[in-house]
Design an enzyme around this catalytic site. Structure first.
Site, mmCIF file in Angstrom:
data_model
loop_
_atom_site.group_PDB
_atom_site.id
_atom_site.type_symbol
_atom_site.label_atom_id
_atom_site.label_comp_id
_atom_site.label_asym_id
_atom_site.label_seq_id
_atom_site.Cartn_x
_atom_site.Cartn_y
_atom_site.Cartn_z
ATOM 1 N N GLY A 151 3.117 2.419 10.795
ATOM 2 C CA GLY A 151 2.919 1.654 12.027
ATOM 3 C C GLY A 151 2.717 0.180 11.726
ATOM 4 O O GLY A 151 3.381 -0.676 12.285
ATOM 5 N N ALA A 152 1.785 -0.116 10.808
ATOM 6 C CA ALA A 152 1.481 -1.504 10.489
ATOM 7 C C ALA A 152 0.633 -1.555 9.236
ATOM 8 O O ALA A 152 0.124 -0.538 8.781
ATOM 9 C CB ALA A 152 0.730 -2.164 11.644
ATOM 10 N N MET A 153 0.478 -2.775 8.685
ATOM 11 C CA MET A 153 -0.229 -2.923 7.419
ATOM 12 C C MET A 153 -1.138 -4.138 7.459
ATOM 13 O O MET A 153 -0.728 -5.227 7.870
ATOM 14 C CB MET A 153 0.801 -3.051 6.289
ATOM 15 N N GLU A 154 -2.366 -3.939 6.990
ATOM 16 C CA GLU A 154 -3.446 -4.914 7.162
ATOM 17 C C GLU A 154 -3.528 -5.978 6.071
ATOM 18 O O GLU A 154 -4.614 -6.528 5.842
ATOM 19 C CB GLU A 154 -4.778 -4.155 7.211
ATOM 20 N N ASN A 155 -2.434 -6.329 5.393
ATOM 21 C CA ASN A 155 -2.472 -7.349 4.338
ATOM 22 C C ASN A 155 -3.341 -8.535 4.756
ATOM 23 O O ASN A 155 -3.247 -9.015 5.872
ATOM 24 C CB ASN A 155 -1.063 -7.873 4.066
ATOM 25 N N HIS A 197 -9.549 -3.885 9.794
ATOM 26 C CA HIS A 197 -9.486 -3.669 8.349
ATOM 27 C C HIS A 197 -9.942 -4.902 7.566
ATOM 28 O O HIS A 197 -10.297 -4.792 6.396
ATOM 29 C CB HIS A 197 -8.060 -3.334 7.912
ATOM 30 N N HIS A 239 -6.836 -2.064 15.063
ATOM 31 C CA HIS A 239 -7.045 -1.324 13.813
ATOM 32 C C HIS A 239 -6.769 -2.217 12.600
ATOM 33 O O HIS A 239 -7.610 -2.333 11.698
ATOM 34 C CB HIS A 239 -6.129 -0.097 13.804
ATOM 35 N N GLU A 240 -5.633 -2.850 12.580
ATOM 36 C CA GLU A 240 -5.276 -3.667 11.411
ATOM 37 C C GLU A 240 -6.227 -4.861 11.296
ATOM 38 O O GLU A 240 -6.637 -5.233 10.199
ATOM 39 C CB GLU A 240 -3.826 -4.141 11.480
ATOM 40 N N GLU A 292 0.854 -1.185 0.000
ATOM 41 C CA GLU A 292 0.000 0.000 0.000
ATOM 42 C C GLU A 292 0.895 1.243 0.000
ATOM 43 O O GLU A 292 1.837 1.282 0.777
ATOM 44 C CB GLU A 292 -0.922 0.030 1.232
#
Ligand SMILES: [Zn+2]
Length: 850
Positions: free
Chosen positions: A254-258, A294, A290-291, A122
């Site tokens: 911070g982080a990624m919701e893959n 998603h 949060h992730e 992303e």
């Protein structure tokens, strides 16, 4: 100068993709400098599209070969991708490309971090992995095969076949390429499991380097709580057999919701009592949630294009705020969210980087992952919920998931489900998405014979590209108090839709005291003429916790502004009212800790600028320090009692009750040390068995100029803990005297552990410098120069982090001629540098534009 940038992308130019994808098969042959990516993509013509232009995005790829339905083809390589004559019928495109993960320092696409392969796609990173329609409205199931001798090989979806040197993964849920992920490395897992509401078992794994295996338990608990909460609150169940989280040291965000494989900046997931503070624990719990959230708001229902980013981010931030409120305290969470919004988003709205929650154009989409899109986007969802009620909100969300599952949608689709579920016309409300700027709401009162009238008037100042603002729909929550302190009218939501509107309250025995914008019911600036007596009254009596806190904040701000502008002394009336409130044992300690925090320097500078004057960062700093001294002086006994009676005993727990007590005692400690010296802090430092107590004491000592020995001891103790060392770097700059801040930051850049290519470490030093407002804006210009030098050094390697950090300069037009000239000089120096990245040139260009 940015208005005419030929690289600008416009929302109004959106066209549907020419071809859709039915299935993707990828094979990765991993090698540090020469990874081969083999793709097989099944395309079919999109009936909705007007053109048959077959274009695939691709950046920095070495094309080895390509085939169409098995026949070798030679695509035309063009700027940003490739073109090919394609049939007006289904076909398979296959390609083999070579990429160089080891030299990928931008941390977008496939890269290496401490020997491990990982990805960040992303927003537009997948095009750095292979040729593909890299846009969120192209969704497809992915099948992935990874070939590597690394012991752990992960991708999205469910695990398939695996053996010596390979592993396969299948993700049955159609997804855009930005949700693709791959990880390969020498990792160990902290494992657990979760039973979903329909009774399915999900294997949960948090993957880390072996040394970090002791820092996973809290993150895993947070994940399970999030999964349960989303079932109970939104009826959303998880949809794969496994859920993997991986911690990575080098990460821009911070982080990624893959899908099924979240990738986290290690700072946003790893925690132990010894190495993480209460604030870290709370942040980790919120980011994990949060992730995870998603998975439904972002992954199953995604965005049609990047202009709709707030569709997934605003909603998911709102959901994680609700979650934190449920897990901890709604009142304290609301205060923290409002403080963040004011400090960062109002600042953005009031400067050259202001943009609508749904922007209309961009040059580099990475520059629009902003507090406006995220936090103001969440405020809009909160306002919607307030306006349609809890039941209407739930109905609308149910309809949203039912109707749009598996689709890529827009803000219009989102608003439409609310209109259909509740019968409400949201035409005017939609302005929140496309009109930038923070509305000001002015209050006038009238009282005659039992009838109290509130007249509210709204205006929104011009922002870049938008001068003529229309009235918004603003939910203003109001309650009325009797002069004796009783509430006579409980909270009621007034809907301000006109430029000016009056609301009457009948049958009152006495003129009431209004409590307006309760719970911070809309992201606006309230303009209200109020005496200090009224503020002190609300601080003592308001039943709404947010406005109770707000009254104390207003008192502090008014007193500080009088000190800065008129040279007044500290306001004893405020200090006494504060003393009574913080000593009130019926109030939550976390709430009282918030009461003890004064408005920030940047917030005060903004208030002074808005009143038509020029803020002086040094005067602001000195006034705050003087008020802190006066509070410590006058409330010494109260603070000492709070410090002693609220100490937490027993083993450390990050839960909200204990964390609130530590927040209160540490706020008291910081003030007490100003008049009573560093003995308490030194004792606390010595005895601390957790990072919250240790770092708070260290901060106090460094601020007093007495922390040299403890700083050294801290470094010796923690030199092998990267995340803790970030705190050590940041604290020295953040707590530095203004005139010394730039010098200390510069000295730290020569420290052998200053690994500036690691975004966390870079931000630790330079984020702290920008956050030391008086230090950064020291009249010498040393802070400006140092930051500009380092941004220019980082830009060729990591444009995304560089561009983000240029925002330290965004308030430059507030200041005096001397500072303006210095900052403008640095911005121009950056802007004119040859080969500057698209990211950074867009940001700096916007800041320099008139
Ligand atoms: Zn997000």
């Amino acid at each position: 100068m940015t208005q005419h940038d030929p690289r600008t992308v416009y929302l109004k130019d959106y066209t549907p993709p020419a071809y859709l994808v039915d299935e993707v098969r990828l094979t990765f042959r991993l090698a540090p400098h020469a990874t081969r990516v083999l793709s097989e993509i099944r395309f079919r013509p999109n009936p909705e599209a007007a053109s048959r232009d077959f274009f695939l995005h691709g950046e920095g790829l070495k094309l080895i070969s390509a085939q169409l339905d098995g026949a070798k083809v030679e695509p035309e390589l063009v700027e940003g991708g490739l073109r090919l004559d394609a049939p007006d019928a289904p076909f398979t495109f296959a390609a083999e490309v070579e990429i160089d993960p080891e030299n990928n320092t931008a941390l977008e696409g496939l890269y290496r971090s401490s020997g491990m392969y990982c990805t960040q796609c992303e927003a537009e990173g997948f095009r750095k992995i292979t040729y593909y329609p890299d846009r969120p409205d192209v969704m497809a199931p992915f099948h992935v095969r990874i070939e590597s001798d690394a012991p752990v090989l992960l991708s999205n979806g469910n695990p398939g076949e695996r053996g010596e040197g390979f592993a396969e993964w299948s993700d049955p849920w159609p997804k855009p390429a930005y949700l693709f992920a791959l990880v390969a490395g020498d990792l160990v897992a902290h494992s657990d499991s979760f039973t979903t509401m329909s009774g399915r078992e999900v294997a949960l794994k948090l993957w880390v380097r072996e040394a970090d295996i002791g820092k996973c338990a809290f993150g895993m608990e947070a994940l399970k709580k999030s999964m349960r909460w989303d079932e109970e609150t939104y009826g959303r169940e998880y949809d794969l057999d496994v859920f993997n989280i991986v911690a990575v040291d080098d990460f821009n965000m911070g982080a990624m919701e893959n899908k099924g494989l979240n990738i986290f900046n290690s700072s946003a997931v790893l925690a132990s009592p010894e190495t993480a503070t209460d604030a870290d624990f709370e942040r980790i719990e919120a980011i994990i949630a949060h992730e995870y959230f998603h998975n439904w708001t972002g992954n199953r229902v995604t965005c049609r294009d990047w202009f709709q980013l707030c569709l997934k981010e605003g909603l998911t931030v709102f959901r994680d705020q609700q979650f934190t409120g449920d897990m901890r305290s709604h009142a304290v969470k609301r205060i923290d969210d409002a403080m963040l919004l004011r400090a960062a988003q109002f600042r953005e709205d009031n400067g050259p980087l202001a943009h609508p929650v749904r922007p209309e154009s961009f040059v580099e989409i990475n520059n629009f992952y902003t507090v406006t899109v995220y936090e103001k986007g969440a405020e809009i969802v909160g306002m919607l919920k307030r306006l349609v009620g809890d039941e209407g909100y739930r109905k609308a969300l149910d309809l949203y998931f039912e109707r749009h599952d598996g689709q890529a949608v827009t803000i219009e689709d989102w608003l439409k489900v609310f209109e259909e579920a509740t019968g409400r016309d949201l035409g005017q409300f939609a302005r929140w998405y496309h009109q930038a700027g923070t509305p000001r709401v002015h209050v006038a009162e009238d009282w005659s014979e039992g009838r109290y009238t509130l007249t509210l008037r709204q205006e929104t100042p011009p922002t870049p590209g938008q001068s003529d603002k229309q009235p918004m729909v603003i939910p203003v929550a109001v309650g009325l108090l009797n002069p004796n302190g009783d509430e006579v009218v409980p909270t009621r939501v007034l809907e301000l839709t006109e430029k000016e509107q009056s609301f009457a309250f009948e049958g009152l025995a006495a003129r009431p005291v209004p409590s307006i914008l309760r719970g911070f019911s809309a992201p606006v600036i309230l303009r209200q003429v109020q005496t200090d007596e009224t503020r002190a009254f609300l601080l003592a009596h308001d039943t709404d916790p947010f406005n109770k806190w707000e009254a104390g904040r207003d008192l502090a701000r008014a007193g500080l502004l009088a000190m800065i502008e008129k040279g007044d002394g500290p306001d004893a009336g405020y200090i006494d009212a504060l003393g009574r409130a913080v000593a009130d044992e019926s109030l939550d300690p976390a709430f009282r800790a918030r009461l003890l925090a004064l408005p920030g320097e940047d917030e005060l500078a903004q208030a002074i600028f808005e009143a038509g004057q020029t803020p002086d960062p040094t005067a602001i700093f000195e006034a705050r320090e003087a008020l802190r001294h006066a509070i410590a002086d006058r409330l010494g006994d109260v603070l000492a009692r709070l410090y002693d009676t609220h100490q937490v005993t027993g083993p450390y727990s990050p839960e909200a009750g204990d964390a609130g007590r530590r927040a209160l005692t540490n706020a008291a400690l910081s003030l007490l040390s100003l008049t009573q010296g560093g003995d308490r802090a030194r004792a606390q430092y010595r005895e601390a068995d957790n990072m919250t107590q240790q770092i708070a004491a260290l901060g106090v000592l460094v601020k007093l100029g007495e922390g040299a020995a403890e700083l050294k001891a801290f470094e010796d103790q923690w030199r092998h803990e990267r995340l803790v060392m970030n705190k050590w770097f940041g604290l020295q700059v953040g707590a530095a005297k203004p005139e010394a801040a730039a010098g200390i930051a510069e000295e730290l850049t020569r420290h052998p552990d200053f690994d500036w290519k690691n975004p966390n470490r870079f931000r630790a030093v330079f984020g702290a410098l920008a956050g030391n407002t008086a230090g950064f804006h020291d009249a010498s210009g040393a802070g400006y120069r140092l930051l500009a030098d380092w941004l220019l050094k980082l830009d060729p390697l990591n444009p995304q982090t560089t561009a983000r950090m240029t925002q330290a300069f965004s308030t430059w037009k507030r200041y005096d001629e001397g500072r303006k000239r210095l900052i403008r000089g640095e911005l121009e120096r950056i802007f004119e540098t040859q080969g500057l990245s698209r990211d950074t040139s867009e940001m700096v260009g916007r800041m320099l534009a008139d």
